[in-house]
Design an enzyme around this catalytic site. Structure first.
Site, PDB file in Angstrom:
ATOM      1  N   SER A  66       0.822  -1.202   0.000  1.00  0.00           N
ATOM      2  CA  SER A  66       0.000   0.000   0.000  1.00  0.00           C
ATOM      3  C   SER A  66       0.869   1.272   0.000  1.00  0.00           C
ATOM      4  O   SER A  66       1.684   1.460  -0.894  1.00  0.00           O
ATOM      5  CB  SER A  66      -0.952  -0.044   1.203  1.00  0.00           C
TER       6      SER A  66
ATOM      7  N   HIS B  66      -2.672  -1.013  -4.818  1.00  0.00           N
ATOM      8  CA  HIS B  66      -4.115  -0.876  -4.994  1.00  0.00           C
ATOM      9  C   HIS B  66      -4.510   0.601  -4.897  1.00  0.00           C
ATOM     10  O   HIS B  66      -3.732   1.423  -4.406  1.00  0.00           O
ATOM     11  CB  HIS B  66      -4.871  -1.694  -3.934  1.00  0.00           C
TER      12      HIS B  66
END
Length: 244
Positions: free
Chosen positions: A122, A145
């Site tokens: 992340s 993501h």
């Protein structure tokens, strides 16, 4: 006659003496702060979840960004510190805190190397690519993501525009500090069907290097060797400038 309340606390009258080394490990994840370290390499660890503006529950393993930024400033100012090694094993966390740490690392004047062990997921991705050289262990993974928010989200166009702009900040930073193209990074970010309850991609060591996200595979030995090489080059450049 001295008042009992004014007497200094000692190990025998109700309070155990705190070991400063243990205190540093507990609070900062290191044995010596950058300002007093004897090594010419300052090692900073980013473990667990990156804690930003919101205090996370006590059972969460966290790294607080307000602990890291002063350490980076101290390492930059300390003439004895010649290189900085950042070791990552993080699930991500606060976006703005992660970007702040990444920007701090990217703007240091001293040689920097990041090493991803376990995971750099992340918002850990921008931190991983922020150094002069990034290295990833063969078994380490990185999850890419889109930005997501937990809790109440006000469903107005301005909210989605804000998220989109924040996401663009992450994309620009990553593509500017690595060899991955914007098209490839977005492709990895918006892949569907790979993650169970989300969109995105998990890349393993060799794939992260193949995509240009990370510079090379390796471990702690390779990371220190690379940092020493860059420190030697900086010394030669500085000495050459002094001779001229």
């Amino acid at each position: 006659m001295a008042n009992k309340s004014e007497q200094p606390m000692t190990p025998g009258n109700g309070e155990e003496k705190r070991n400063p080394i243990v205190e540093n490990i507990t609070q900062l994840g290191q044995t010596q702060p950058a300002a007093t370290g004897e090594s010419n390499i300052f090692t900073m660890t980013i473990i667990g979840q990156i804690e930003g503006h919101i205090v996370l529950p006590p059972q969460n393993k966290t790294t607080k960004y307000e602990h890291l930024i002063p350490q980076l400033v101290a390492a930059e100012q300390n003439p004895k510190i010649e290189g900085i090694l950042i070791i990552l094993n993080t699930v991500g966390g606060d976006v703005e805190a992660g970007l702040a740490i990444a920007e701090m690392i990217a703007t240091l004047s001293k040689p920097t190397v990041t090493l991803v062990l376990g995971g750099g997921h992340s918002i850990g991705v921008p931190i991983a690519v922020s150094a002069d050289c990034s290295i990833i262990a063969e078994t380490a993974t990185m999850t890419i993501h889109p930005i997501r928010l937990n809790g109440l989200v006000i469903g107005v166009p301005q909210t989605f525009e804000y998220l989109d702009k924040m996401q663009e900040r992450v994309i620009r930073f990553v593509t500017r500090h690595s060899k991955v193209s914007e098209e490839k990074f977005k492709e990895l970010m918006f892949t569907t069907g790979e993650l169970t309850r989300d969109i995105g991609t998990t890349v393993i060591g060799a794939d992260a290097v193949k995509h240009g996200l990370i510079d090379k595979l390796g471990g702690i030995g390779e990371a220190i060797a690379e940092l020493n090489r860059r420190m030697d080059e900086r010394k030669k450049q500085h000495n050459g400038g002094m001779v001229q």
